[in-house]
Enzyme design. Structure first.
Site, PDB file in Angstrom:
ATOM      1  CE  LYS A   1      -1.616   3.023   1.860  1.00 41.17           C
ATOM      2  NZ  LYS A   1      -1.284   4.405   1.416  1.00 41.17           N
TER       3      LYS A   1
ATOM      4  NE  ARG B   1       0.803  12.928   1.122  1.00 37.73           N
ATOM      5  CZ  ARG B   1       1.426  13.248   2.241  1.00 37.73           C
ATOM      6  NH1 ARG B   1       2.653  13.728   2.193  1.00 37.73           N
ATOM      7  NH2 ARG B   1       0.850  13.107   3.399  1.00 37.73           N
TER       8      ARG B   1
ATOM      9  CB  CYS C   1      13.266   9.291   7.707  1.00 33.65           C
ATOM     10  SG  CYS C   1      14.250   7.969   7.030  1.00 33.65           S
TER      11      CYS C   1
HETATM   12  P1  NAD Z   1       2.482   9.477   6.593  1.00 35.51           P
HETATM   13  O1  NAD Z   1       2.586   8.941   7.970  1.00 35.51           O
HETATM   14  O2  NAD Z   1       1.569  10.611   6.330  1.00 35.51           O
HETATM   15  O3  NAD Z   1       2.018   8.304   5.578  1.00 35.51           O
HETATM   16  C1  NAD Z   1       2.656   7.051   5.562  1.00 35.51           C
HETATM   17  C2  NAD Z   1       1.670   6.004   5.060  1.00 35.51           C
HETATM   18  O4  NAD Z   1       0.572   5.928   5.976  1.00 35.51           O
HETATM   19  C3  NAD Z   1       1.081   6.327   3.692  1.00 35.51           C
HETATM   20  O5  NAD Z   1       0.996   5.144   2.945  1.00 35.51           O
HETATM   21  C4  NAD Z   1      -0.290   6.878   4.025  1.00 35.51           C
HETATM   22  O6  NAD Z   1      -1.249   6.615   3.022  1.00 35.51           O
HETATM   23  C5  NAD Z   1      -0.662   6.140   5.303  1.00 35.51           C
HETATM   24  N1  NAD Z   1      -1.518   6.940   6.189  1.00 35.51           N
HETATM   25  C6  NAD Z   1      -1.646   8.293   6.211  1.00 35.51           C
HETATM   26  N2  NAD Z   1      -2.516   8.654   7.188  1.00 35.51           N
HETATM   27  C7  NAD Z   1      -2.925   7.517   7.787  1.00 35.51           C
HETATM   28  C8  NAD Z   1      -3.813   7.250   8.870  1.00 35.51           C
HETATM   29  N3  NAD Z   1      -4.438   8.234   9.529  1.00 35.51           N
HETATM   30  N4  NAD Z   1      -3.996   5.972   9.239  1.00 35.51           N
HETATM   31  C9  NAD Z   1      -3.371   4.972   8.595  1.00 35.51           C
HETATM   32  N5  NAD Z   1      -2.514   5.177   7.561  1.00 35.51           N
HETATM   33  C10 NAD Z   1      -2.293   6.432   7.162  1.00 35.51           C
HETATM   34  O7  NAD Z   1       3.977   9.819   6.125  1.00 35.51           O
HETATM   35  P2  NAD Z   1       4.453  10.569   4.806  1.00 35.51           P
HETATM   36  O8  NAD Z   1       4.122  12.011   4.907  1.00 35.51           O
HETATM   37  O9  NAD Z   1       4.040   9.823   3.609  1.00 35.51           O
HETATM   38  O10 NAD Z   1       6.046  10.375   4.931  1.00 35.51           O
HETATM   39  C11 NAD Z   1       6.860  11.220   5.684  1.00 35.51           C
HETATM   40  C12 NAD Z   1       7.126  10.678   7.067  1.00 35.51           C
HETATM   41  O11 NAD Z   1       7.701   9.383   6.995  1.00 35.51           O
HETATM   42  C13 NAD Z   1       8.115  11.511   7.851  1.00 35.51           C
HETATM   43  O12 NAD Z   1       7.673  11.613   9.178  1.00 35.51           O
HETATM   44  C14 NAD Z   1       9.405  10.724   7.757  1.00 35.51           C
HETATM   45  O13 NAD Z   1      10.330  10.964   8.792  1.00 35.51           O
HETATM   46  C15 NAD Z   1       8.876   9.336   7.812  1.00 35.51           C
HETATM   47  N6  NAD Z   1       9.833   8.380   7.277  1.00 35.51           N
HETATM   48  C16 NAD Z   1      10.453   7.553   8.158  1.00 35.51           C
HETATM   49  C17 NAD Z   1      11.397   6.665   7.712  1.00 35.51           C
HETATM   50  C18 NAD Z   1      12.083   5.729   8.662  1.00 35.51           C
HETATM   51  O14 NAD Z   1      12.691   4.782   8.203  1.00 35.51           O
HETATM   52  N7  NAD Z   1      12.023   5.942   9.953  1.00 35.51           N
HETATM   53  C19 NAD Z   1      11.713   6.608   6.353  1.00 35.51           C
HETATM   54  C20 NAD Z   1      11.044   7.466   5.477  1.00 35.51           C
HETATM   55  C21 NAD Z   1      10.099   8.347   5.960  1.00 35.51           C
END
Ligand code: NAD
Length: 498
Positions: A173, A177, A281
């Site tokens: 999934k 975006r 991240c």
């Molecule tokens: P996000 O949390 O908004 O979304 C991540 C995923 O969750 C997406 O597939 C999205 O569709 C889904 N999602 C969004 N809202 C949800 C909800 N309410 N309930 C369930 N699922 C939901 O993150 P983003 O904006 O896509 O990515 C950026 C974030 O990811 C930053 O905080 C970054 O630090 C983090 N990140 C962490 C790592 C790591 O390895 N720790 C790596 C890359 C990105």
């Protein structure tokens, strides 16, 4: 307008979707495609396809499964330019940076081509009289991955590669975006020889994630995204009895010791702070110079570099930094910059008014530098996830170390120094999962594992490396004795080795 469909049972289609979400070009603000949002029936179809295909795939010997990955790697390399351009068009990062995104995922696909070796179990010959004992690792069945927007190739590849190589079927999934690259990767996997149904892609947001978290046929879930959602996914999946790892957000600090080479430290901060518009991240968002003199020197080294940074669309080869992902993100970052000013930080370079002729509707934020940032400020507390570098001055090494340690996040950190003692002490004591010594973005290679500590990760096994083989498999231990070794008569005591 192009529609990006789900990829179920080897075919891209809109399935049962009646709702679609716009996919923007962040450099222009224009809608360039729409993505189908999955209904429960689409998720059900993906699970059914996975369940039908998985037993045969699990029974395929690991060497043959690995051969699919050799082909997959070759096809990704063949289509590297196309993948990188597709990725840039939806994410906004430069094409060279997008190639890095693909390559860092590809390396995990290369690593899991070693699955036959990685899956070898343990054997004890003669664990007792006539008794042998052996452990093997078996696939969990159906796994799922939920991925963020910022690495639409790398993170899906981190999850799907080990999950599939060890014999699972996998449901991805991806972020809604920038969904094109994950679908293209699934198509390439089928072209590489992966049986239909072993890799399915469904698009959507919270509804689809909730469907995955509750599905009784999905055994293991890997999540990467922001900390609040990671926490939610971890709790809900565990509540439903699933194996789960959930990686969250970050606030990565780079400590600069007085003896560091300031030019090298400034170059490192430029790439780590502003590469991919700070949407990594593992981006460095806080520089911690030790001593007033160090702070003044690093600010002076950064200023001309930031002023020269070429911001522009990915389509311009000269661009070093692109836009951020959405209008909402652009506005949130600008609001946070304003909060930094009102809460008393020194705004050395202001990116709020950045404008580019012909791209007035793009989601650009210019590179921004703050000095004298303190832990109570929102720009320090929040993960800005944009091109904003904060300098938080520390008067001693101990103060710098405590600042890093007191931060709730624990993804990455770095120290820049020529002093081996300081570097060794830092690496040993800091409570952060990934540490760089004169390396600003210490993302481990595929054969080590990736994962943060504290609020940056929930669960106990990391991405890639041997951890990933453990996460996507279950251990089974067999104790075997043949009739010639079995004594007559029942034994009622707990079996012990005499
Ligand atoms: P996000 O949390 O908004 O979304 C991540 C995923 O969750 C997406 O597939 C999205 O569709 C889904 N999602 C969004 N809202 C949800 C909800 N309410 N309930 C369930 N699922 C939901 O993150 P983003 O904006 O896509 O990515 C950026 C974030 O990811 C930053 O905080 C970054 O630090 C983090 N990140 C962490 C790592 C790591 O390895 N720790 C790596 C890359 C990105």
């Amino acid at each position: 307008m192009r529609t990006i469909g789900h990829f179920i049972d080897g075919v891209e289609s809109n399935g049962h979707s009646t709702q679609f979400q716009d996919v923007f070009n962040p450099a222009t603000g224009e809608i360039q495609a729409r993505v189908a949002l999955a209904t429960p029936a689409d998720l059900e179809a993906a699970v059914a396809s996975a369940a039908a295909a998985q037993p045969k795939w699990a029974a395929t010997n690991p060497q043959r499964r690995a051969r699919v990955f050799f082909n997959f790697v070759a096809l990704i390399n063949r289509d590297m330019q196309e993948l990188a351009e597709l990725l840039s068009a939806e994410h906004g990062k430069t094409v060279e940076d997008a190639k890095g995104d693909v390559l860092r995922g590809l390396e995990v696909a290369e690593f899991v081509a070693g699955a036959p070796h990685l899956l070898k179990g343990e054997y004890t010959d003669g664990a007792g009289p006539g008794i042998d004992m052996y452990s093997m690792r078996q696939p969990v069945g159906i796994g799922a991955g939920i991925t963020p927007f910022n690495f639409p190739a790398m993170i899906p590849l981190w999850m799907l590669s080990p999950a599939i190589a060890v014999g699972n079927a996998f449901i991805l999934k991806p972020s809604e975006r920038d969904p094109s690259v994950p679908v293209k990767l699934a198509q390439l996997a089928v072209e590489a020889g992966l049986p239909k149904g072993i890799l399915n892609v469904v698009h959507g947001g919270k509804d689809v994630v909730d469907g995955i978290l509750a599905h009784d046929k999905i055994e293991a879930i890997s999540f990467v995204g922001s900390t609040p959602i990671a926490r939610y996914v971890y709790g809900a999946a565990a509540q439903n009895g699933k194996r789960v790892q959930a990686f969250g957000g970050a606030k990565n600090h780079m400590v600069i010791m007085p003896d560091a080479d300031m030019n090298k430290a400034a170059d490192a901060l430029m790439g780590a702070g502003f590469g991919s518009a700070g949407e990594r991240c593992m981006a460095v968002s806080v520089a911690v110079p030790v001593g007033e003199g160090t702070a003044d020197r690093i600010i002076e080294a950064l200023r001309p570099r930031i002023e020269k940074l070429k911001v522009g669309p990915a389509s311009d080869k000269a661009s070093e930094m692109g836009p951020v992902i959405t209008k909402a993100s652009q506005e949130r970052i600008k609001t946070l910059i304003s909060s930094g000013v009102s809460q008393g930080a020194d705004l050395v370079i202001d990116g709020r008014d950045f404008a580019l002729q012909g791209y007035e509707n793009g989601y650009f934020v210019g590179p921004t530098l703050f000095d004298h940032v303190t832990p109570e400020m929102d720009i320090y507390k929040e993960e800005i996830f944009g091109p904003v570098l904060c300098v938080a001055r520390a008067s001693t090494y101990g103060e710098a170390l405590n600042l890093v340690m007191d931060n709730p996040y624990g993804n990455g950190t770095a120290i820049f120094t020529r002093d081996g003692d300081a570097a060794r002490d830092f690496a040993a004591r800091v409570n952060i999962g990934m540490v760089g010594v004169n390396v600003p973005v210490p993302v481990p290679l595929a054969y080590h594992s990736f994962g943060g500590w504290k609020a940056s990760a929930f669960g106990d096994l990391n991405q890639h490396g041997t951890d990933s083989i453990k996460f996507w498999t279950r251990t089974k231990t067999v104790t075997a004795r043949w009739p010639s070794g079995i004594k007559d008569g029942a034994e009622f005591q707990m079996p012990v080795m005499k």
